[in-house]
Design a protein around this motif. Sequence first.
Motif, short mmCIF file in Angstrom:
data_model
loop_
_atom_site.label_atom_id
_atom_site.label_comp_id
_atom_site.label_asym_id
_atom_site.label_seq_id
_atom_site.Cartn_x
_atom_site.Cartn_y
_atom_site.Cartn_z
N VAL A 95 -4.15 -2.91 12.91
CA VAL A 95 -4.22 -2.25 11.61
C VAL A 95 -5.23 -1.10 11.59
O VAL A 95 -5.15 -0.22 10.74
N ALA A 113 -6.10 -11.53 7.50
CA ALA A 113 -5.87 -11.86 6.09
C ALA A 113 -5.04 -10.79 5.39
O ALA A 113 -4.74 -10.92 4.19
N LYS A 130 -11.70 -15.05 4.60
CA LYS A 130 -10.51 -14.50 5.26
C LYS A 130 -10.14 -15.35 6.48
O LYS A 130 -8.95 -15.46 6.83
N PRO A 141 0.81 -1.22 0.00
CA PRO A 141 0.00 0.00 0.00
C PRO A 141 0.84 1.28 0.00
O PRO A 141 0.48 2.28 -0.60
N ALA A 194 -10.81 2.26 14.80
CA ALA A 194 -12.01 1.41 14.81
C ALA A 194 -11.98 0.42 15.97
O ALA A 194 -13.02 0.06 16.51
N THR A 231 7.68 -4.71 9.39
CA THR A 231 6.65 -4.02 10.19
C THR A 231 6.12 -4.96 11.27
O THR A 231 5.99 -4.59 12.45
N SER A 249 -13.06 -10.45 8.73
CA SER A 249 -14.41 -9.98 8.43
C SER A 249 -15.24 -10.95 7.61
O SER A 249 -16.38 -10.64 7.27
N ALA A 282 -4.98 -8.01 14.44
CA ALA A 282 -6.21 -7.53 13.81
C ALA A 282 -6.14 -7.74 12.30
O ALA A 282 -5.09 -7.54 11.68
N THR A 294 -8.50 -11.48 14.17
CA THR A 294 -9.86 -11.11 13.77
C THR A 294 -9.93 -11.01 12.25
O THR A 294 -8.95 -10.62 11.61
N SER A 302 -1.17 1.49 11.06
CA SER A 302 -1.89 2.05 9.91
C SER A 302 -2.78 3.20 10.34
O SER A 302 -3.28 3.22 11.46
N1 NAP Z 1 3.33 1.90 9.51
C1 NAP Z 1 3.99 1.12 8.67
O1 NAP Z 1 5.22 1.05 8.69
C2 NAP Z 1 3.20 0.30 7.71
C3 NAP Z 1 3.79 -0.83 7.13
C4 NAP Z 1 3.02 -1.63 6.29
C5 NAP Z 1 1.70 -1.29 6.02
N2 NAP Z 1 1.19 -0.15 6.55
C6 NAP Z 1 -0.22 0.22 6.31
O2 NAP Z 1 -0.99 -0.79 6.93
C7 NAP Z 1 -2.18 -1.03 6.21
C8 NAP Z 1 -2.29 -2.50 5.91
O3 NAP Z 1 -1.25 -2.91 5.06
P1 NAP Z 1 -1.29 -4.37 4.43
O4 NAP Z 1 -0.23 -4.44 3.41
O5 NAP Z 1 -1.35 -5.39 5.49
O6 NAP Z 1 -2.71 -4.27 3.70
P2 NAP Z 1 -3.80 -5.35 3.31
O7 NAP Z 1 -3.12 -6.62 2.88
O8 NAP Z 1 -4.74 -4.70 2.39
O9 NAP Z 1 -4.53 -5.67 4.70
C9 NAP Z 1 -5.34 -4.77 5.37
C10 NAP Z 1 -6.23 -5.60 6.28
O10 NAP Z 1 -6.80 -4.79 7.27
C11 NAP Z 1 -8.06 -5.37 7.61
N3 NAP Z 1 -8.91 -4.44 8.34
C12 NAP Z 1 -9.39 -3.24 7.92
N4 NAP Z 1 -10.17 -2.70 8.89
C13 NAP Z 1 -10.16 -3.58 9.93
C14 NAP Z 1 -10.76 -3.59 11.22
N5 NAP Z 1 -11.54 -2.58 11.65
N6 NAP Z 1 -10.52 -4.65 12.04
C15 NAP Z 1 -9.75 -5.66 11.64
N7 NAP Z 1 -9.15 -5.70 10.43
C16 NAP Z 1 -9.36 -4.68 9.59
C17 NAP Z 1 -8.60 -5.77 6.26
O11 NAP Z 1 -9.54 -6.80 6.31
P3 NAP Z 1 -11.12 -6.55 6.57
O12 NAP Z 1 -11.45 -5.18 6.08
O13 NAP Z 1 -11.80 -7.62 5.82
O14 NAP Z 1 -11.24 -6.70 8.03
C18 NAP Z 1 -7.37 -6.29 5.54
O15 NAP Z 1 -7.25 -7.69 5.69
C19 NAP Z 1 -2.09 -0.12 4.97
O16 NAP Z 1 -2.81 1.04 5.25
C20 NAP Z 1 -0.63 0.22 4.87
O17 NAP Z 1 -0.40 1.46 4.23
C21 NAP Z 1 1.90 0.64 7.39
#
Ligand code: NAP
Length: 337
Positions: free
Chosen positions: A226, A161, A188, A41, A230, A130, A184, A158, A182, A249
């Motif tokens: 994540v 998937a 997943k 992302p 919420a 991370t 949704s 959290a 967890t 995130s």
């Molecule tokens: N700070 C850092 O260094 C860093 C590093 C890596 C990634 N990130 C950020 O982290 C986020 C996720 O990255 P990713 O690569 O893992 O993305 P991803 O593969 O798209 O995964 C995001 C996950 O978050 C879940 N999610 C969303 N809302 C949720 C909630 N309220 N409760 C539980 N789960 C929830 C989604 O599933 P459901 O909606 O189905 O629940 C989805 O599985 C992105 O915004 C990215 O920019 C930040």
Amino acid sequence: MKSVVRTAAGGPEVLELVERSVPEPGPGEVRVRMRVSGVNPTDWRSRGRPLPPEMKEQVPHQDGAGVIDAVGPQVDPARVGQRVWVWEAAWERPWGTAQQYTLVPDKQAVALPDHASFELGAALGIPALTAHRALTVHDGGPGRIAPGTLHGATVLVAGGAGAVANAAIQLARWAGAQVITTVSSPAKAELARAAGAHRVVNYRTQDAAAEILAVAPEGVDIIVEVAPEANAALDMCVAARGAVVAYYSGAEGVQLSVPVLTSLSANLRWQSVFVYTVHPAAKRQAVTDVAAAVDAGALRVGEEAGLPLHRFPLERTRDAHAALEQGIVGKVLVDIP
Ligand SMILES: NC(=O)c1ccc[n+]([C@@H]2O[C@H](COP(=O)([O-])OP(=O)(O)OC[C@H]3O[C@@H](n4cnc5c(N)ncnc54)[C@H](OP(=O)(O)O)[C@@H]3O)[C@@H](O)[C@H]2O)c1
């Protein structure tokens, strides 16, 4: 060589496939013949921001895997021919991994054993580093991940998937933790189980707090979060005394609100995790531990590991970005010709 570049900020359409000359590695750098580029992302988010004034163009993507084919001064020439995974290639640099050859500082190309695929190598950087930080930053924590370092701890991940969550589940299992996650949807849930979670809770259809506390009556010790805004109430409800909520995130303008007194009386730590600016010593440890997990076969990719792969050729990098931006489940990879 073929490179994908952007010269402006915008949607996927700002990514152009162009021809560039193969770059020469400078002091302390290695040149990697890329095989697979990993998309995160962060890549589509940063695509929407202007380039720094000193950069005329930038090749996107932080993560990737390939083979070192040249080294600059001050780098061991024996590294030529080594299979490697690459991390943070495009962080404050113009050289991302969406091209046939890229340049990275020596330490950012890490040996990839023969039994590990380039797909796995390209999926490691951002998600695994991370996840490592989120799992090790707690008060009195071991600061490292290896078999047994999280023995006796209960970890709540959290969104099991997601890509970072998948790495967190696999690393926490390797370290000996009990892992709850967890999700949704039932699909997943299957992925989170395949990653290795002991208990999977559907936060849409189940009483998440009750389900988590049924498994961990004393509460959970580490929350890899994540969606802090919420889930703050849920996290407060299930956190053990002295627990950490390591959140990684958040979107522009999102506010995190926590009840100070309850948080304070439980000695909770609300800890932000931003992979790029993690202290260098902690980053070095993360790279070492992730490499060891790969060696041990403890980090895997693919549907059977809870992380389906979605592959795009280099000329369709725009589509790869669009797929990720639209929320595709799993790992998006770009194959380098
Ligand atoms: N700070 C850092 O260094 C860093 C590093 C890596 C990634 N990130 C950020 O982290 C986020 C996720 O990255 P990713 O690569 O893992 O993305 P991803 O593969 O798209 O995964 C995001 C996950 O978050 C879940 N999610 C969303 N809302 C949720 C909630 N309220 N409760 C539980 N789960 C929830 C989604 O599933 P459901 O909606 O189905 O629940 C989805 O599985 C992105 O915004 C990215 O920019 C930040």
